[in-house]
Motif scaffolding. Structure first.
Motif, PDB file in Angstrom:
ATOM      1  N   ALA A   1       0.419  -1.399   0.041  1.00  0.00           N
ATOM      2  CA  ALA A   1       0.168  -0.312   0.468  1.00  0.00           C
ATOM      3  C   ALA A   1       0.758   1.482   0.186  1.00  0.00           C
ATOM      4  N   ARG A   2       1.741   1.174   0.932  1.00  0.00           N
ATOM      5  CA  ARG A   2       2.510   2.517   0.836  1.00  0.00           C
ATOM      6  C   ARG A   2       3.543   2.140  -0.722  1.00  0.00           C
TER       7      ARG A   2
ATOM      8  N   ARG B   1       1.054   4.154  -2.558  1.00  0.00           N
ATOM      9  CA  ARG B   1       0.439   5.206  -2.425  1.00  0.00           C
ATOM     10  C   ARG B   1       2.527   6.351  -3.066  1.00  0.00           C
ATOM     11  N   GLU B   2       3.155   6.369  -2.895  1.00  0.00           N
ATOM     12  CA  GLU B   2       4.105   6.868  -3.110  1.00  0.00           C
ATOM     13  C   GLU B   2       4.218   6.879  -4.832  1.00  0.00           C
TER      14      GLU B   2
ATOM     15  N   THR C   1      -5.651   3.287  -9.014  1.00  0.00           N
ATOM     16  CA  THR C   1      -4.612   2.059  -8.032  1.00  0.00           C
ATOM     17  C   THR C   1      -3.894   0.912  -9.281  1.00  0.00           C
TER      18      THR C   1
END
Length: 66
Positions: free
Chosen positions: A14-15, A18-19, A27
């Motif tokens: 998830a990180r 996001r980045e 997504t």
């Protein structure tokens, strides 16, 4: 080939998503871009292996093909 792919992202996944996401990018688009980059990296790896295998090749020493 499946028409959809699902997975449960870990906190690290998830990180990264996001980045890596561009502003306004879904997504699924981020994942598509990542898959294309992975495919390109694999192509580059194959290219480098071929180049290393042919490093000693001297095309000037070979007869003309025509």
């Amino acid at each position: 080939m499946p028409s959809t792919i699902g997975f449960r992202p870990t906190a690290e996944d998830a990180r990264i998503l996001r980045e890596a996401a561009r502003p306004g990018e879904a997504t699924s688009d981020t994942l598509r871009r990542a898959l294309r980059l992975l495919d390109h990296e694999r192509w580059l790896e194959d290219f480098r292996m071929d180049a290393a295998a042919l490093a000693d090749e001297d095309v000037n020493a070979e007869p003309e093909a025509w």
